[in-house]
Enzyme design. Sequence first.
Site, PDB file in Angstrom:
ATOM      1  CB  ILE A   1      -0.971  -0.004   1.201  1.00 49.10           C
ATOM      2  CG1 ILE A   1      -1.947  -1.180   1.073  1.00 49.10           C
ATOM      3  CG2 ILE A   1      -1.736   1.315   1.297  1.00 49.10           C
ATOM      4  CD1 ILE A   1      -2.817  -1.443   2.286  1.00 49.10           C
TER       5      ILE A   1
ATOM      6  CG  ASP B   1       9.361  -0.548   5.354  1.00 47.47           C
ATOM      7  OD1 ASP B   1       9.896  -1.569   5.841  1.00 47.47           O
ATOM      8  OD2 ASP B   1       8.229  -0.560   4.843  1.00 47.47           O
TER       9      ASP B   1
ATOM     10  CB  THR C   1      -5.561   4.279   5.329  1.00 50.41           C
ATOM     11  OG1 THR C   1      -4.208   4.154   4.866  1.00 50.41           O
ATOM     12  CG2 THR C   1      -6.131   5.615   4.906  1.00 50.41           C
ATOM     13  CB  SER C   2      -2.164   1.386   8.715  1.00 54.58           C
ATOM     14  OG  SER C   2      -1.499   0.198   8.431  1.00 54.58           O
ATOM     15  NE  ARG C   3      -5.814  -4.053  10.848  1.00 52.26           N
ATOM     16  CZ  ARG C   3      -6.201  -4.064   9.571  1.00 52.26           C
ATOM     17  NH1 ARG C   3      -6.473  -2.935   8.943  1.00 52.26           N
ATOM     18  NH2 ARG C   3      -6.325  -5.209   8.920  1.00 52.26           N
TER      19      ARG C   3
ATOM     20  CG  ASP D   1     -10.471   3.915   6.157  1.00 55.19           C
ATOM     21  OD1 ASP D   1     -11.683   4.250   6.115  1.00 55.19           O
ATOM     22  OD2 ASP D   1     -10.048   2.831   5.694  1.00 55.19           O
TER      23      ASP D   1
ATOM     24  CD  GLU E   1     -11.438  -0.301  12.834  1.00 51.60           C
ATOM     25  OE1 GLU E   1     -10.759   0.698  12.560  1.00 51.60           O
ATOM     26  OE2 GLU E   1     -11.611  -1.249  12.038  1.00 51.60           O
TER      27      GLU E   1
HETATM   28  P1  NAI Z   1       2.744  -4.919   3.564  1.00 56.27           P
HETATM   29  O1  NAI Z   1       3.081  -6.077   4.448  1.00 56.27           O
HETATM   30  O2  NAI Z   1       2.863  -5.066   2.092  1.00 56.27           O
HETATM   31  O3  NAI Z   1       3.639  -3.658   3.997  1.00 56.27           O
HETATM   32  C1  NAI Z   1       3.854  -3.289   5.317  1.00 56.27           C
HETATM   33  C2  NAI Z   1       5.199  -2.563   5.372  1.00 56.27           C
HETATM   34  O4  NAI Z   1       5.390  -2.109   6.708  1.00 56.27           O
HETATM   35  C3  NAI Z   1       6.389  -3.461   5.026  1.00 56.27           C
HETATM   36  O5  NAI Z   1       7.215  -2.826   4.062  1.00 56.27           O
HETATM   37  C4  NAI Z   1       7.107  -3.646   6.350  1.00 56.27           C
HETATM   38  O6  NAI Z   1       8.511  -3.780   6.224  1.00 56.27           O
HETATM   39  C5  NAI Z   1       6.732  -2.353   7.058  1.00 56.27           C
HETATM   40  N1  NAI Z   1       6.877  -2.466   8.505  1.00 56.27           N
HETATM   41  C6  NAI Z   1       6.603  -3.526   9.299  1.00 56.27           C
HETATM   42  N2  NAI Z   1       6.895  -3.230  10.567  1.00 56.27           N
HETATM   43  C7  NAI Z   1       7.355  -1.971  10.580  1.00 56.27           C
HETATM   44  C8  NAI Z   1       7.834  -1.108  11.593  1.00 56.27           C
HETATM   45  N3  NAI Z   1       7.920  -1.517  12.867  1.00 56.27           N
HETATM   46  N4  NAI Z   1       8.233   0.119  11.242  1.00 56.27           N
HETATM   47  C9  NAI Z   1       8.181   0.533   9.952  1.00 56.27           C
HETATM   48  N5  NAI Z   1       7.738  -0.237   8.936  1.00 56.27           N
HETATM   49  C10 NAI Z   1       7.341  -1.473   9.263  1.00 56.27           C
HETATM   50  O7  NAI Z   1       1.284  -4.481   3.979  1.00 56.27           O
HETATM   51  P2  NAI Z   1       0.254  -3.614   3.110  1.00 56.27           P
HETATM   52  O8  NAI Z   1      -0.538  -4.496   2.235  1.00 56.27           O
HETATM   53  O9  NAI Z   1       0.967  -2.471   2.520  1.00 56.27           O
HETATM   54  O10 NAI Z   1      -0.751  -3.109   4.247  1.00 56.27           O
HETATM   55  C11 NAI Z   1      -0.317  -2.244   5.280  1.00 56.27           C
HETATM   56  C12 NAI Z   1      -1.390  -2.184   6.339  1.00 56.27           C
HETATM   57  O11 NAI Z   1      -2.540  -1.537   5.803  1.00 56.27           O
HETATM   58  C13 NAI Z   1      -1.924  -3.556   6.804  1.00 56.27           C
HETATM   59  O12 NAI Z   1      -1.109  -4.119   7.816  1.00 56.27           O
HETATM   60  C14 NAI Z   1      -3.287  -3.212   7.324  1.00 56.27           C
HETATM   61  O13 NAI Z   1      -3.179  -2.919   8.704  1.00 56.27           O
HETATM   62  C15 NAI Z   1      -3.655  -1.951   6.566  1.00 56.27           C
HETATM   63  N6  NAI Z   1      -4.810  -2.142   5.652  1.00 56.27           N
HETATM   64  C16 NAI Z   1      -5.862  -1.279   5.755  1.00 56.27           C
HETATM   65  C17 NAI Z   1      -6.961  -1.419   4.921  1.00 56.27           C
HETATM   66  C18 NAI Z   1      -8.124  -0.476   4.972  1.00 56.27           C
HETATM   67  O14 NAI Z   1      -9.195  -0.791   4.426  1.00 56.27           O
HETATM   68  N7  NAI Z   1      -7.999   0.686   5.583  1.00 56.27           N
HETATM   69  C19 NAI Z   1      -7.013  -2.518   3.948  1.00 56.27           C
HETATM   70  C20 NAI Z   1      -5.827  -3.303   3.867  1.00 56.27           C
HETATM   71  C21 NAI Z   1      -4.765  -3.129   4.728  1.00 56.27           C
END
Ligand code: NAI
Length: 327
Positions: free
Chosen positions: A153, A172, A230-232, A256, A261
Site C-alpha cells: 500500500i 520502513d 488508513t492502516s490500523r 479510516d 472501531e
Molecule cells: P505490507 O506487508 O505489504 O507492507 C507493510 C510494510 O510495513 C512493510 O514494508 C514492512 O517492512 C513495514 N513495517 C513492518 N513493521 C514496521 C515497523 N515496525 N516500522 C516501519 N515499517 C514497518 O502491507 P500492506 O498491504 O501495505 O498493508 C499495510 C497495512 O494496511 C496492513 O497491515 C493493514 O493494517 C492496513 N490495511 C488497511 C486497509 C483499509 O481498508 N484501511 C485494507 C488493507 C490493509
Amino acid sequence: MKIAVFSTYHYDEEFLNRYNTGHELTFFTLALHADTAPLANGFDAICIFVNDKVDKAVLEILKAAGIKLIVLRCAGFNNVAVADAKAMGITVVRVPAYSPEAVAEHAMALILTLNRKTHKAYNRIREGNFSLERLMGFNLHNRKVAVIGTGNIGKAFCKILSGFGCKISAYDLYPQDEVKAMGVQYGTLEETLCDADIVSLHCPLTPETQYLINQKTLKLFKHGAMLINTSRGALVHTKDAIKALKSGQLGALGLDVYEQEGDLFFHDLSEGIIQDELITRLISFPNVLITSHQGFFTQEAIGEIARVSFANIDAFCNGEELKNKVD
Ligand code: NAI
C-alpha cells in the site's frame, strides 16, 4: 467444506457467493468473539474480517468446535493470536494484497478532502452559501509527505504522491530499491516525521508499532502537519492525538481506522447514543475527517478478496502449499 462466515454484510454475501468454488457457506452478521464463537460448532472453517477477535479463549472454543482453518478476508492479522492457533493445529490464511491501490487512493482522498475541504463546500453550496471563507487549502505540489511503511500500500501511495509532484520521505524496517527508484528518501522514523507536511501510516499493527504516533513522536511533527491513518487504529494513541489537535501541533487528522472501531465501524448507530467519548471528541473537530474502515471498499478489492479466499480454502482442502498462510 462447511464454512461459517462472520461479520457479513450484503456485499460480502454477494461477492463470496459469486466466487464460491463449491463450499457450503453460512453467513452470520455477528462479529466473532468469545460469546459468538459457539456458532462455529459443526463447521470445518471460519471466515472472518478485521474486527473479529480471535484470541486464545476464542481459539479454544473454535478448536473444541472442530475448526481446522481460519480464513481471513483481509491482509492484517493483528486480531488473531497466530502463535496460539499454530500451537492448537489451526491453520490461518489471509489475503495479503487484494488491491493496494484501493487503500492508497483512499488515503489520497482523505488528504484532498481535508486540504481542499470539498466536504464542507458540498454542504455549504446545498444551503446556498457560496462563500470561500475558511476553505483555503495548500498545493500538494512540492509539499513533503512522510510515508511510514512502504509495502504494497505504501508503495502504491508513493506512486500517487509522485504524480502530484510531492517530495516523499519514508521510514520502513526494510527499505526497497523499487521505492528508492521513485525518488523516495528513506530515513529514521525521527528524520522522516520531523519536516513533513503530511504523515501517512502504512505499516502493520505489531507490538513494535502500537502507538507509534504518541505524545513523544507527535512533538517531532512539523507544527500544523496533517496525519493520515488508513492502516490500523492502534498505531495512533488517540488521546495524545486529541491533545495535539487541541494545541494545533496537529493541523488535520484523517482516519479510516480507529483503535476502538470494533463496536462502531460498519454499524448504523445513527439512532443510538454513542458511548465512546474519544470518537465523539474527534468528530467535534472541524479539521478531523473519519471514514469507517472503507479504504479497501472497491469493487476490484472485494472481488479479489473473495477470489483469493476461495483459492486459499481450495489449496488447504487439496493439501497444496499454502502461499498465503500466516505463520
Ligand atoms: P505490507 O506487508 O505489504 O507492507 C507493510 C510494510 O510495513 C512493510 O514494508 C514492512 O517492512 C513495514 N513495517 C513492518 N513493521 C514496521 C515497523 N515496525 N516500522 C516501519 N515499517 C514497518 O502491507 P500492506 O498491504 O501495505 O498493508 C499495510 C497495512 O494496511 C496492513 O497491515 C493493514 O493494517 C492496513 N490495511 C488497511 C486497509 C483499509 O481498508 N484501511 C485494507 C488493507 C490493509
